[in-house]
Design an enzyme around this catalytic site. Structure first.
Site, mmCIF file in Angstrom:
data_model
loop_
_atom_site.group_PDB
_atom_site.id
_atom_site.type_symbol
_atom_site.label_atom_id
_atom_site.label_comp_id
_atom_site.label_asym_id
_atom_site.label_seq_id
_atom_site.Cartn_x
_atom_site.Cartn_y
_atom_site.Cartn_z
ATOM 1 N N TYR A 144 46.966 35.691 37.233
ATOM 2 C CA TYR A 144 47.326 37.060 36.838
ATOM 3 C C TYR A 144 46.313 37.514 35.796
ATOM 4 O O TYR A 144 46.059 36.813 34.818
ATOM 5 C CB TYR A 144 48.743 37.120 36.250
ATOM 6 C CG TYR A 144 49.065 38.461 35.622
ATOM 7 C CD1 TYR A 144 49.469 39.536 36.414
ATOM 8 C CD2 TYR A 144 48.959 38.652 34.252
ATOM 9 C CE1 TYR A 144 49.748 40.764 35.845
ATOM 10 C CE2 TYR A 144 49.234 39.884 33.678
ATOM 11 C CZ TYR A 144 49.629 40.934 34.475
ATOM 12 O OH TYR A 144 49.896 42.148 33.909
ATOM 13 N N ASP A 245 39.524 34.387 31.139
ATOM 14 C CA ASP A 245 40.534 35.339 30.687
ATOM 15 C C ASP A 245 41.425 34.636 29.670
ATOM 16 O O ASP A 245 42.358 33.926 30.029
ATOM 17 C CB ASP A 245 41.344 35.820 31.890
ATOM 18 C CG ASP A 245 42.501 36.734 31.515
ATOM 19 O OD1 ASP A 245 42.742 36.923 30.301
ATOM 20 O OD2 ASP A 245 43.170 37.244 32.429
ATOM 21 N N LYS A 274 45.745 40.826 23.281
ATOM 22 C CA LYS A 274 47.064 40.462 22.780
ATOM 23 C C LYS A 274 47.075 40.097 21.297
ATOM 24 O O LYS A 274 47.254 40.959 20.446
ATOM 25 C CB LYS A 274 47.668 39.354 23.639
ATOM 26 C CG LYS A 274 48.076 39.811 25.030
ATOM 27 C CD LYS A 274 48.864 38.759 25.774
ATOM 28 C CE LYS A 274 49.230 39.155 27.192
ATOM 29 N NZ LYS A 274 50.220 40.226 27.291
#
Length: 428
Positions: A144, A245, A274
């Site tokens: 994801y 990522d 984040k």
């Protein structure tokens, strides 16, 4: 908040991964401090999700708040085109100092998904600058990388939340995800699928993109560091850039500052987000090598064609600077180590529960994989009554608590999970 406002929210406001016809219940939060979210009636719940991995130092931290206050007195935002400012320069210095020496060019954006889009565009333009029209990307299943279109195209098309867009998205290459778990025996057969695809398509692949060690929403899998090492060797052999990522895992979540450190490898492009601002305000970064940056910049186009309006927002950069300064004290190492030990003691024994397929822990991540789908609305209502905030998905109950959580607070989270497993009504 009045009852009319609650009704308005339910009728008119679309929440993440929810329905406007049958929305999941929302709980009204009046304020937040430390690890606690204060509900509208005055009771508090312990946040086990760090607001989706981001709020690593807890809420309303005075150092982070002061950074925002000091910056807003000067300016809250300016465009980054043709203008720069001290907060952005300082942040980029810090990011370059924290990451491997190879990564010395920084592109700032406003969300993790956009950081992935930036990486993809960089590599397409990189190959175009070399006279090749490569546009294929190779990744692994169960991944994801975000909800924007290019990011969706490299997320698992069949098992992910994006499968309904499969026929609309660009077609990319997906190797089988590794079975060898992080702390288990390495099986070299895990490489067969990836090796076949990279050998067959080496002249067409623009880049390899992976979540290092931890696959997030795709299944919360923790794979063996050897897999990452072998993938990097293959990428180097075929001269294919590799993108990591680290939007979810960066800044200490796995017990290392960055998850790729578990495998002692270095990417060509690194995406961060984040926790970069300690969960206070949105910001992301895409770091790349000087080689890639120069090849893009020396092409006929002469520049990288991307520029978000809120790129390098001064407020976000200022608080990110304060957050990274806190991270550099290395207090997080002890905090995450303590969380990991307690999660191992509390969650791993649950693997013997009849409703549990697997239990796994890495750093400040704890995962319970259940045998049946979870009734999210019912189980969240139970968790709130127990004084905790946990947001399961599909068959997974997982927690990624703030690093500042103490042992008693963490026990409340794990105890709530343990009790919830005994209630058949929570499973479909």
């Amino acid at each position: 908040m009045s009852q009319s406002n609650i009704f308005f929210d339910r009728k008119h406001i679309w929440h993440p991964y929810s329905s406007m016809v049958k929305p999941l219940p929302c709980y009204i939060i009046k304020s937040a401090k430390g690890v606690y979210l204060k509900l509208k009636h005055g009771s508090s719940i312990i946040d086990g999700m760090s607001s989706w991995w981001s709020t690593i130092h807890g809420y309303n931290h005075p150092i982070l708040n002061n950074a925002l206050k000091n910056q807003i007195k000067k300016m809250s935002h300016i465009m980054f085109g043709g203008i720069t400012h001290p907060s952005a320069i300082s942040l980029c210095r810090k990011l370059i100092s924290l990451t491997p020496k190879k990564l010395d060019c920084v592109f700032l954006s406003d969300s993790g998904s956009v950081a992935i889009e930036v990486a993809i565009k960089m590599l397409i333009q990189y190959w175009r600058s070399l006279g090749q029209k490569r546009k294929l990307f190779l990744t692994i299943r169960d991944g994801y990388h975000g909800d924007t279109f290019a990011a969706m195209s490299i997320s698992d098309p069949k098992n992910s939340i994006h499968r309904i867009y499969h026929n609309f998205l660009p077609k990319n290459l997906f190797a089988k995800s590794p079975i060898s778990a992080f702390n288990k025996t390495w099986n070299s057969n895990d490489l067969i699928s990836f090796k076949y695809l990279i050998e067959k398509n080496s002249s067409k692949i623009a880049g390899v993109i992976l979540e290092p060690i931890v696959q997030g929403v795709g299944g919360m899998n923790f794979y063996h560091p050897n897999y990452l090492k072998k993938i990097k060797i293959l990428c180097d052999y075929y001269h294919i850039p590799i993108v990591f990522d680290e939007i979810a895992t960066g800044f200490g979540r796995t017990g290392k500052l960055f998850a790729f450190e578990h495998a002692n490898v270095i990417p060509d492009i690194l995406c961060l987000g984040k926790a970069i601002t300690g969960g206070t305000i949105t910001l992301a970064a895409t770091l790349t090598s000087r080689k890639i940056a120069n090849i893009i910049s020396e092409s006929k186009i002469g520049c990288f064609m991307h520029g978000p309006t809120y790129m390098a927002n001064p407020l976000a950069c200022a608080v990110a600077n304060a957050n990274i300064k806190m991270i550099q004290t290395n207090k997080w190492k002890i905090q995450v180590s303590n969380i990991e030990k307690q999660l191992c003691d509390s969650l791993l024994p649950l693997i013997s529960h009849p409703r549990v397929i697997d239990a796994r822990v890495l750093g400040a991540i704890g995962v319970i994989e259940c045998s049946k789908l979870i009734n999210i609305a019912m189980i969240q209502k139970f968790f709130v009554k127990k004084g905790v905030w946990i947001r399961p998905f599909k068959k997974l109950i997982y927690i990624v608590p703030p690093y500042i959580i103490n042992s008693n607070q963490l026990k409340m989270l794990t105890d709530a999970i343990s009790v919830a497993l005994n209630n058949s009504a929570f499973f479909i």
